[in-house]
Design an enzyme around this catalytic site. Structure first.
Site: not given
Ligand code: CMC
Length: 429
Positions: A363, A306
């Site tokens: 989720d 998140h």
């Molecule tokens: N699985 C594997 N790695 C992950 C995940 C995941 N679900 N989420 C983040 N990471 C890694 C990401 O690859 C990055 O790694 P590195 O530093 O090596 O590049 C690190 O963690 C930081 O992640 P980020 O992508 O910079 O984080 P963000 O704040 O931009 O994204 C997020 C947040 C929710 C989009 C992301 O965690 C994600 O894609 N999760 C899966 C989709 C999901 O479950 N979404 C629902 C969110 S909660 C409800 C809502 O808001 O709708």
């Protein structure tokens, strides 16, 4: 004069005011930065940008705290109901009994959609994604609200909120029936908001579905948990669209489109697809975790991570408990729940997830409850949207009544080609 922050660029400096929120969070007000320094801030993805001041919802992602208008989500999930929580979000205070009764009456009064909207619904192909139908139908429904469609008068907000909340639920259930190719079921005035939704989803002509109170409670709780989450992608979209003075229906329809994305609300569908793939033998929990860690595989553990929570997501904890309760009550043993628990266990002990502070989000378990209730996977994000409507309305209202509000219009750092002469077509290539 309050606290300031000093920013220096190329030997020139500026004092920027510090803004402190009611929970002591600190922001640097950069409104004068460009005028005084000729520079802007750059924050790709807005991870450090406070887009507005808001009094609706407070999150402390480090401590796993979520509060609507000051009330902890745990208390609301246990003691409140969706309509009361919706009222709280939209109007700022918990309702008195007469206020609640009046709001509920409005919801009942506006539960029907105009019969002509069925023609709009009929135009969608049977396999149309329900989020596409929902978004389009909210704008279509707005066309039948000519008395309030363009209203920006805050005295109408209660009635506008009731119309959208009530009709979105009717449209959502109708889109499900359309998907099944079955007749649309009309709402009942004698039912609560959530029971009425389940009735419209699962009753058939001459065959009434009488929802079990515990199941109604579980769905109601899901709606409460999804009702607001401060400046997430869809809410920011609603605020952005609303800042152009677009009407409430158009702004909410835009929110639905943003929520559709798999990184946002669409993740609840992706989680179930992921768990099914693992169950069908393509992967084990361990091999899937290994795949997620391999950057070349471009896989994510859906329902994990998140932007704001760097500790547990309090909504996920409540939903996980509800999962056990609902499946127990229905006598269902869902292998996907076991896989989800194994994945969570494996991830929480794996340095990749620990170092990046990745925990289950809202989720991760919500789809398992909805599956158990017979809600098909492609309706999951619609369920999220029904829950999120009050939050979107509260934020649209905040934008609408802000006397200092301006159209939201970010700037950019341009990285394209610099000035070049136009080349006639015969001289290109
Ligand atoms: N699985 C594997 N790695 C992950 C995940 C995941 N679900 N989420 C983040 N990471 C890694 C990401 O690859 C990055 O790694 P590195 O530093 O090596 O590049 C690190 O963690 C930081 O992640 P980020 O992508 O910079 O984080 P963000 O704040 O931009 O994204 C997020 C947040 C929710 C989009 C992301 O965690 C994600 O894609 N999760 C899966 C989709 C999901 O479950 N979404 C629902 C969110 S909660 C409800 C809502 O808001 O709708």
């Amino acid at each position: 004069m309050g606290q300031t922050a000093t920013l220096a660029i190329n030997g020139k400096s500026v004092e920027l005011p510090i803004v402190v929120g009611s929970e002591k969070e600190v922001g640097v007000d950069i409104a004068q930065l460009r005028a005084k320094m000729g520079a802007i801030t750059l924050d790709d993805g807005y991870g450090n940008t406070g887009a507005c001041a808001s009094a609706v919802t407070f999150i402390d992602g480090e401590k796993g705290i979520l509060r609507y208008r000051g009330y902890p989500i745990e208390d609301l999930a246990e003691k409140s109901n969706f309509i009361e929580s919706a009222y709280l979000l939209i109007f700022g205070e918990l309702p008195t009994s007469p206020q609640l009764a009046e709001f509920k009456q409005h919801l009942t009064d506006y539960q029907f959609i105009h019969e002509d909207l069925q023609h709009a619904l009929a135009g969608f192909p049977p396999n149309a994604p329900p989020m596409a139908i929902l978004s389009a139908m909210i704008n279509a429904a707005g066309c039948f609200e000519s008395d309030l469609l363009e209203s920006h008068d805050d005295k109408n907000i209660g009635e506008m909120a009731a119309r959208i909340m009530s009709r979105v639920r009717t449209i959502a259930a109708a889109s499900f029936k359309k998907h099944l190719g079955r007749p649309i079921i009309y709402p009942r005035s004698d039912m609560s908001y959530t029971a009425n939704f389940l009735h419209m989803m699962f009753s058939k002509p001459y065959e009434n579905y009488e929802p079990d109170p515990e199941i109604v409670r579980a769905v109601d709780q899901l709606f409460i948990l999804h009702a607001d989450h401060e400046q997430n992608c869809s809410t920011s979209t609603v605020r952005m669209v609303g800042s152009a003075k677009a009407n409430l229906w158009a702004s909410v329809a835009a929110g639905v489109c943003a929520l559709w994305g798999p990184l946002h609300g669409g993740a609840n569908m992706e989680v179930i697809d992921m768990l099914k793939r693992i169950h069908e033998g393509d992967d084990t929990a361990q091999s899937f975790i290994a795949k997620v860690k391999d950057k070349n595989a471009h896989a994510k553990l859906m329902g994990f991570g998140h932007r704001v929570y760097k500790n547990f997501d309090p909504r996920a904890q409540i939903i996980k408990k509800a999962c056990d309760r609902v499946l127990g009550k229905l006598g269902i043993k869902d292998p996907l729940l076991e896989i989800a628990k194994k994945l969570e266990e494996a991830a929480l002990h794996d340095s990749y997830f620990v170092e990046r502070k990745l925990y289950p989000n809202v989720d991760f378990y919500s789809g398992i409850i909805m599956r158990a209730l017979g809600i098909p996977t492609d309706m999951f994000t619609v369920m999220f949207a029904i829950g999120r409507i009050p939050g979107w309305i509260a934020h649209w209202r905040e934008v609408n009544v802000n006397p200092h509000g301006r159209i939201n219009r970010p700037r950019q750092i341009y990285t394209g080609p610099t000035l070049r002469p136009y080349a006639p077509i015969e001289k290109r290539g």
